[in-house]
Design a protein around this motif. Sequence first.
Motif, short mmCIF file in Angstrom:
data_model
loop_
_atom_site.label_atom_id
_atom_site.label_comp_id
_atom_site.label_asym_id
_atom_site.label_seq_id
_atom_site.Cartn_x
_atom_site.Cartn_y
_atom_site.Cartn_z
N ARG A 14 0.85 -1.30 0.01
CA ARG A 14 0.09 0.22 0.25
C ARG A 14 0.77 1.30 -0.25
NH1 ARG A 14 -3.81 -2.04 3.65
NH2 ARG A 14 -2.91 -1.60 5.72
N LYS A 15 1.90 0.94 1.32
CA LYS A 15 2.50 2.68 1.05
C LYS A 15 3.80 2.58 0.67
CE LYS A 15 0.81 3.76 5.18
NZ LYS A 15 0.45 4.99 6.20
N GLY A 16 4.25 1.05 0.18
CA GLY A 16 5.88 1.00 -0.45
C GLY A 16 6.41 1.01 0.86
N TYR A 17 7.78 0.46 0.66
CA TYR A 17 8.74 -0.20 2.30
C TYR A 17 8.69 0.92 2.49
CZ TYR A 17 12.45 -1.86 4.23
OH TYR A 17 13.47 -2.66 5.33
N HIS A 18 9.63 1.80 1.68
CA HIS A 18 9.94 2.92 2.70
C HIS A 18 8.83 3.89 3.26
CE1 HIS A 18 13.75 2.09 0.28
NE2 HIS A 18 14.14 1.78 1.05
N ALA A 19 7.92 3.89 2.31
CA ALA A 19 7.05 4.80 3.34
C ALA A 19 6.08 4.42 4.72
CB ALA A 19 6.30 5.23 2.00
N ALA A 20 6.25 3.31 3.73
CA ALA A 20 5.71 2.33 5.70
C ALA A 20 6.43 2.68 6.33
CB ALA A 20 4.96 1.25 4.80
N ARG A 21 5.57 2.48 7.65
CA ARG A 21 6.60 2.49 8.99
C ARG A 21 6.09 1.15 9.87
NH1 ARG A 21 3.77 7.36 9.01
NH2 ARG A 21 3.90 8.48 7.35
#
Lengths: 212, 212, 212, 212
Positions: free
Chosen positions: B20-27
């Motif tokens: 959903r968010k992308g690996y880097h954008a996901a926390r």
Amino acid sequence: MSRKAREAEIYEAAARVFRRKGYHAARIQDVADELGLHKGSLYYYISTKEDLLRGLVEGPMQRMVAATREILATRHAPAQKLTRVIEMHLRHFQESKDFFGIFLREDLDFLDANAETDLRGLVRTYDALWDEVLQEGIAAGVFDAEMEVPIVRKAIIGMCNGTYTWFRADGPYPIQEIARQFAAFALDGLRPRDAARAAATTPSDLSSSSTA
Amino acid sequence: MSRKAREAEIYEAAARVFRRKGYHAARIQDVADELGLHKGSLYYYISTKEDLLRGLVEGPMQRMVAATREILATRHAPAQKLTRVIEMHLRHFQESKDFFGIFLREDLDFLDANAETDLRGLVRTYDALWDEVLQEGIAAGVFDAEMEVPIVRKAIIGMCNGTYTWFRADGPYPIQEIARQFAAFALDGLRPRDAARAAATTPSDLSSSSTA
Amino acid sequence: MSRKAREAEIYEAAARVFRRKGYHAARIQDVADELGLHKGSLYYYISTKEDLLRGLVEGPMQRMVAATREILATRHAPAQKLTRVIEMHLRHFQESKDFFGIFLREDLDFLDANAETDLRGLVRTYDALWDEVLQEGIAAGVFDAEMEVPIVRKAIIGMCNGTYTWFRADGPYPIQEIARQFAAFALDGLRPRDAARAAATTPSDLSSSSTA
Amino acid sequence: MSRKAREAEIYEAAARVFRRKGYHAARIQDVADELGLHKGSLYYYISTKEDLLRGLVEGPMQRMVAATREILATRHAPAQKLTRVIEMHLRHFQESKDFFGIFLREDLDFLDANAETDLRGLVRTYDALWDEVLQEGIAAGVFDAEMEVPIVRKAIIGMCNGTYTWFRADGPYPIQEIARQFAAFALDGLRPRDAARAAATTPSDLSSSSTA
DNA sequence: AATGAATGAGCATTCATTCAT
DNA sequence: TATGAATGAATGCTCATTCAT
């Protein structure tokens, strides 16, 4: 160096960096490094990292839409229009490789949220123009009337976008050659089924057996 | 809940979030939220965020390679093998949509750097298996001997991967139908030029004129 | 330590720091240092530096308004009400010295801009309550009818606020003593001019009852 | 424009900006904007932001001290001296509203730290001069001998400084009128308790008993 | 005198990770 | 096993200051 030129440099550097690392993974520092500037200096030209991305996004997509409109406006036969649209797509892709690389890998919808950008709208417009091309072919009786226009459009565009992964400008095939192959490939698949496929039984056999 | 089950839950949740968010954008927090756990608790099961991603990557890719090997080992005709490989690809894509979503948008090469993962190697293997399918068709004289195998392979896979953008399981077309269309499309394009295309002059005309 | 208690600690520390250095000059680091925490840790409890300030602002001002309302609601004579309001003001000032110190030196209007805070409104309410006290005195004929209520109010409050600069809890005078002096001072100045202060019996009555 | 004039312009602009936003919240850019200059250009006239502030501080405070000295040197009666000092204070306040606005809200002690400025000393001197005025009144028997000089001084000055918040030059009351009211107000409170208040026993009783 | 590009230190804030309970 | 408090490094961004032109 003029402000304008510096600004352009920064946007180009950012495009390269964002493509390489992804927008979120890329740091403003990386962009600064790419230019040999200090990161603080970038803010003399840009306002935020997000705006930097936004600035990258607008041009290429709009140019592509405009180019498609031009092709649609011509009097070429449907098959030829499709060929040209494919070629145009591939060409723009290559010319703005950095941008499209970012476009394909990132979820850029968040850009539409806070500002005047309307990327999603642009994409919708672009899709609609492609659909027009396909519809013209159906209307003219040269494309299979049974086809699902959106699916076919997405399939062709997906195929084109796939070039991002493998096409190299310094590789053995010029972009025109790829475009020609893709167009032929697509046009073959789009021939009206009742006509040209009368004799060719094999494909249908195959696909029917594929569910077995 | 068993440790195993909890672990699986975490990886699935992470897959959804990363897609959903992308690996880097996901926390890590997002993953914890997805599960109703506290983020600190995740570290009882995982070691780092990167390993979490790594764990997601291994399975699907390996299963896909294995499935391709199986198809290659059969005695089906080349065209049928190609059809099945396309179908298999699409099916795995849908079944591990989260993973492939991540795979397509992220630059996962960094995973190979620090650890035992060999994603790049797996991808190379997968490509080689596809190439074998195509080569068999050429050897059998049913696929165009002139074709550039890597380009065709990439074109077909690119087309399949494109489904990620638009295919919906609850949409009007079942995955099998898409697979059938894609296979027919591809097979049409792969027919030996001298034979099946003898009559079909239009495509060549078009593509030649497209450069004018 | 409980989350609640830690949170309170942080707000108190921030109040001290903001008073000492001023909100803008103070760094989040200073607040962290005051507590022996790492600055990142603060964000486990607060959301932004601005919210930290906002949290400091709400309580004291509202308590002051409430206390003034209570005094107004009593049946005391106007002079006595004024005395009590002065005392109340001074007492709240001392009790929330940190807050009022910030309040006096900073332009806190910016807090009203982005959020639900309505500091300006609270101040207006507080002023209006003081004006009521003064008006009651005029209506009762014990305060000079000629006076300009807003000016007098501001003068008295200004005088009270001035204590911020010099009053020390450990100094020679208790807050009650200061309050009494200020009240006497103010009441003297508010005696109706025409009544020709000659006999001026009222003030003594008034101020004596003020301790009751 | 002469260097001198430009310099003056800059200091005035800075005074306005610092008063409006506070020294720390104000940026050098704001000062430049106020003048229509580029921020880099300011440094042709000033050395640092802190020195800019320092330059603002010196004049007004010294003029105020000088003016107070002059009043003290006259042969006026104590009550009249007090009236004049109050008037003088209010007038200087209005005339250097920008400076005093800064002075009141900022903690300017840090200016004394690094340089030849001695703001704190100036303030001490100013306070001492006020105390002299009050002492003269006590010595002459016209001011209450029991009063705590520093407290009274601070109360009166606090009241005067309070005008900063509300006095408007274009409002209904001229500065002289305010000064007159404040002086009357103060003088009333300073009347010797035993003499003028002969009849009014209660107030003195109260205040005396309050220390018990 | 003035510009504007560039600097670099500093700050608020985020976030993966650790750890005592 | 799970919690939640704490850490500390990193990141985007700001801003006073410098300097070549």
